[in-house]
Design an enzyme around this catalytic site. Structure first.
Site, mmCIF file in Angstrom:
data_model
loop_
_atom_site.group_PDB
_atom_site.id
_atom_site.type_symbol
_atom_site.label_atom_id
_atom_site.label_comp_id
_atom_site.label_asym_id
_atom_site.label_seq_id
_atom_site.Cartn_x
_atom_site.Cartn_y
_atom_site.Cartn_z
ATOM 1 N N LYS A 178 0.856 -1.206 0.000
ATOM 2 C CA LYS A 178 0.000 0.000 0.000
ATOM 3 C C LYS A 178 0.882 1.242 0.000
ATOM 4 O O LYS A 178 1.900 1.293 0.704
ATOM 5 C CB LYS A 178 -0.894 -0.019 1.244
ATOM 6 C CG LYS A 178 -1.895 1.134 1.313
ATOM 7 C CD LYS A 178 -2.762 1.014 2.573
ATOM 8 C CE LYS A 178 -3.818 2.115 2.650
ATOM 9 N NZ LYS A 178 -4.629 2.005 3.889
ATOM 10 N N SER A 231 -9.633 1.911 3.142
ATOM 11 C CA SER A 231 -8.783 2.674 2.255
ATOM 12 C C SER A 231 -7.779 1.839 1.473
ATOM 13 O O SER A 231 -7.248 2.309 0.460
ATOM 14 C CB SER A 231 -8.021 3.733 3.066
ATOM 15 O OG SER A 231 -7.153 3.110 3.991
ATOM 16 N N SER A 237 -9.763 -0.506 7.242
ATOM 17 C CA SER A 237 -9.200 -0.411 5.894
ATOM 18 C C SER A 237 -8.519 -1.648 5.344
ATOM 19 O O SER A 237 -8.156 -1.668 4.178
ATOM 20 C CB SER A 237 -8.217 0.742 5.825
ATOM 21 O OG SER A 237 -8.927 1.936 5.722
HETATM 22 N N1 GLN Z 1 -12.890 4.158 6.529
HETATM 23 C C1 GLN Z 1 -12.312 4.571 7.763
HETATM 24 C C2 GLN Z 1 -11.918 6.019 7.678
HETATM 25 O O1 GLN Z 1 -12.238 6.603 6.713
HETATM 26 C C3 GLN Z 1 -11.123 3.719 8.086
HETATM 27 C C4 GLN Z 1 -9.931 4.064 7.303
HETATM 28 C C5 GLN Z 1 -8.765 3.228 7.680
HETATM 29 O O2 GLN Z 1 -8.893 2.193 8.331
HETATM 30 N N2 GLN Z 1 -7.591 3.695 7.299
HETATM 31 O O3 GLN Z 1 -11.323 6.557 8.548
#
Ligand code: GLN
Length: 479
Positions: free
Chosen positions: A80, A155, A179
């Site tokens: 990532k 994400s 994420s």
């Molecule tokens: N979707 C969640 C957020 O927008 C989690 C994102 C993540 O785990 N990096 O914060």
């Protein structure tokens, strides 16, 4: 060469051992395939062919000398784009870091390299890991390989997509509120969020430091466990990384699950789509047939999780993102004065979601509001963690859905941030509590969209979680 899109780690190793292909041949073919397939999904942002080739040459040399090639010797992986890679652009899905080339590797990346992995490139993601659909990337959304008009989740959408698409064997992602697990469930692959501190965060570009986790994506439970073994452990460079020894997951996960106690948190079965619920119940039936004892438990503070998370994560993000000021390694907007330069740089190069969170986070930390919001949220966090401790006193593991619904259409939730935030309702609690949790494929909806089953276990008991997931997968999962 075997079908590259479905290779497992064991198959890569066997192919190398039997000399069906060399590491260099496999790497070239993997890169060729990944580059040609990428137009469909936009899952990779950057390829690193020189680095991959050099790593493959080293693996072949080891094989020629009869040496061990390491846990992931010759395995094509993706990382990532929030993990620092020495000499390879690391954008965090942001214009702010579009040209940033780190001078060092994140510890998880260094450990991948030390275990013989071949890094093919960097996976697309929501900007600074903020999002649930990968639509917040400054470099365009990722399309879900299972249904190209849908999101892959976020994400870590790119990391999930490459494993689902077959353009990497395994990958690394990061999870702050879901994420890893949510994109894994949307793309039909395995995704693991280890205990907080199990994997070093050194070199992971910070979003919300007390919630950020690094973890693997894979097509099988065993592969995910192997990658975790490769990257886990204490690291002097991250004071929050744990001293707890890393278990032998490959042995532990093969122990039978008969007699294990599995809890189903009743709050996680309210408000989800019917088909998703049906699949999870079918998954529980599989576990029941394997001899697990299933009982309902309660995690009573669950309704406060979303508010609690969005106060803590935005507060931490507002502080972490303060470093992108145009002075050091970021993009810079030209302006007449220093103050103007800061404002213009941040105004131009941060996307909407980052700005929204910086503003919200700055507000909750400001004088007079700190106690009312941030401190209160920290107390609620303790209660949420307490819910898990109490439940995991009674049962070995918890099973729940990952997301209330399967992958949604690109664009569907962009206009309504609250709707988007609700995608994480079942995943953020695991991060707030810091316990290990994962998503394992649990069948498809009638539309052919993957559903993920979530498994939680106690701190540093990844083995217990893998044991449930492995038995479930070996039993054939849910059709
Ligand atoms: N979707 C969640 C957020 O927008 C989690 C994102 C993540 O785990 N990096 O914060």
């Amino acid at each position: 060469m075997e079908n590259i899109a479905s290779l497992t780690i064991a198959q890569v190793k066997e192919g190398l051992r039997a000399k069906n292909f060399s590491a260099v041949e496999l790497t070239r073919e993997a890169l060729r395939f990944a580059e040609s397939e990428n137009a469909k999904t936009n899952a990779y942002l950057t390829f690193s062919p020189e680095l991959a080739e050099a790593a493959a040459v080293a693996v072949d040399a080891k094989i020629a000398r009869g040496e061990h090639t390491g846990l992931l010797g010759g395995v094509p992986v993706a990382v990532k784009d929030v993990l620092s890679t020495k000499g390879v652009r690391t954008t965090c899905g942001s214009r702010m870091l579009e040209k940033y080339v780190p001078a060092y590797d994140a510890t998880a990346v260094a450990k991948l390299k030390a275990s013989g992995a071949i890094i093919l490139g960097k996976a697309n993601c929501d900007e600074f890991a903020m999002g649930s659909s990968n639509e917040n990337s400054a470099f365009g959304p990722v399309r879900n390989p299972v249904a190209l008009d849908r999101v892959p989740g976020g994400s870590s959408g790119g990391s999930a997509a490459v494993v689902s698409q077959g353009t990497a064997v395994v990958s690394l992602g990061s999870d702050t509120g879901g994420s890893i697990r949510q994109p894994a469930s949307f793309c039909g692959v395995v995704g693991v969020t280890p205990t907080y501190g199990r994997v070093s965060r050194y070199g992971l570009v910070a979003f919300a430091s007390s919630l950020d986790h690094v973890g693997p994506f894979a097509r099988t439970v065993s592969d995910a466990a192997l990658v975790l073994e490769a990257i886990a452990g204490r690291d002097e460079l991250d004071a929050t990384s744990a001293f707890a020894p890393v278990d032998d997951y490959q042995t532990e996960m093969r122990k039978p699950v008969k007699g294990m106690k599995i809890g189903i948190p009743k709050e996680y079965f309210e408000g989800l789509e019917a088909e998703t619920g049906d699949k999870i119940h079918a998954g529980l039936d599989v576990l029941r047939k394997l001899g697990c004892e299933i009982k309902e438990v309660s995690l009573p503070h669950t309704p406060y999780a979303i508010s609690c998370y969005y106060i803590i994560c935005t507060a931490e993000a507002s502080s972490n993102l303060a470093r992108y000021d145009g002075v050091r390694y970021t993009a810079r907007a030209e302006a007449a004065t220093l103050t103007e330069m800061y404002a213009k740089t941040r105004g131009e190069f941060f996307g909407m979601e980052c700005k929204r969170r910086i503003m919200l986070g700055t507000y909750v930390l400001s004088h007079g509001y700190y106690d009312a919001y941030y401190l209160k949220a920290q107390k609620v966090r303790t209660l949420i963690a307490g819910d898990f401790s109490n439940a995991l006193h009674e049962v070995d593991a918890l099973v729940a859905p990952v997301s209330p619904f399967p992958a949604f259409k690109i664009g569907e939730k962009m206009a309504d941030p609250m709707q988007m935030y609700l995608s994480d309702i079942y995943t953020i609690t695991g991060d707030l509590a810091g316990i290990p949790c994962m998503s394992v494929p649990c069948g498809n909806t009638t539309q052919g969209l993957p559903v993920g089953m979530q498994i939680f276990s106690g701190h540093f008991r990844e083995s217990t979680m893998f044991r449930v997931a492995y038995a479930f997968e070996q039993a054939g999962g849910v059709a």
